[in-house]
Design an enzyme around this catalytic site. Structure first.
Site, PDB file in Angstrom:
ATOM      1  CB  SER A 153     -21.059 -64.715 -23.216  1.00  0.00           C
ATOM      2  OG  SER A 153     -21.156 -65.359 -24.767  1.00  0.00           O
ATOM      3  CE1 TYR A 166     -26.623 -63.476 -23.959  1.00  0.00           C
ATOM      4  CE2 TYR A 166     -24.693 -64.062 -25.284  1.00  0.00           C
ATOM      5  CZ  TYR A 166     -25.457 -64.015 -24.178  1.00  0.00           C
ATOM      6  OH  TYR A 166     -25.246 -65.099 -23.192  1.00  0.00           O
TER       7      TYR A 166
END
Length: 246
Positions: A153, A166
């Site tokens: 990400s 995350y």
């Protein structure tokens, strides 16, 4: 978008495991790999979702996939060993592993992030990914041309406020990818790379950005070129690299 055009038989005869294969990017990747000739092992926690992907692949006339219900949050070490033994018994080896499954956890300041939520995200996004990688690596080494793809990400490449567990998990993902890449370089016919999918029309994206118009983001199918490139023989020798799907 990543520019690559795959030939129809790119993955002919290959055995590829996809985690989080029941929906979103994982389902799109599984269907895409099958459409290019691969036998796809569909791993995920919700059997009903996996069965829908299975049915779609079978209805399209592609190689018969396999459904593997597996809860990455609760799985114990012996279950990973049993998974590897089953794959070896049924398929003999593994040519590809796409780490797609992730959970997002609360988007909140670190100060307000509970230890329980942090550890849950790390369990699914990091610990389970490590266990799968280490347990399945011997099967990948039996392939003449194997690829491991880690899903990263943008918040795993540069820290950003409120992405908490995350974001940290995706930094760990990049670290695991690079470590594996360095260990297999020149030693085994296995390559290790990461993909940042970017903003995509998925339920996870909607959870992270509830006020966003999902129609502004591409469907998972639109970002598949890089997934095909890294899983197929055209990327042989590409190792330890961080790719962007968009």
């Amino acid at each position: 978008m990543f520019d690559y055009s795959a030939r129809p038989d790119l993955l002919q005869g290959r055995v590829i495991l996809v985690t989080g294969a029941g929906r979103g990017i994982g389902a799109a990747a599984a269907k895409t790999y099958a459409a290019h000739g691969a036998t796809v092992l569909l791993l995920g926690k919700t059997e009903a979702n996996l069965s829908q992907v299975y049915d779609a692949i079978e209805a399209a006339g592609h190689p018969q996939p396999a459904v593997i219900p597996f809860n990455l949050e609760t799985a114990q070490p012996h279950q990973y060993d049993e998974l590897a033994a089953m794959i070896e018994s049924e398929f003999g080896h593994l040519d590809g592993l796409l780490h797609n499954a992730s959970i997002i956890g609360p988007r909140t300041p670190l100060e307000q992030l509970s230890g329980e939520n942090f550890m849950r995200v790390m369990q699914v996004n990091v610990n389970a990914m490590f266990m799968l990688t280490s347990t399945l690596l011997p099967l990948l080494k039996l392939s003449q041309d194997a690829s491991v793809i880690f899903t990263s990400s943008s918040v795993g490449r540069k820290g950003r406020a409120y992405w908490g567990a995350y974001g940290v998990s995706k930094f760990a993902t990049e670290g695991l990818m690079q470590t594996l890449a360095d260990e297999v370089d020149g030693v085994a016919a296995v390559r290790s790379n990461s993909i940042n999918p970017g903003a995509t029309r998925t339920s996870m994206r909607a959870m992270a950005y509830p006020g966003e118009n999902p129609q502004n983001n591409p469907e998972p199918q639109a970002i598949m070129p890089v997934y095909l490139y890294l899983m197929g023989p055209d990327s042989t020798g590409v190792n330890g690299q961080a790719f962007n799907a968009q």
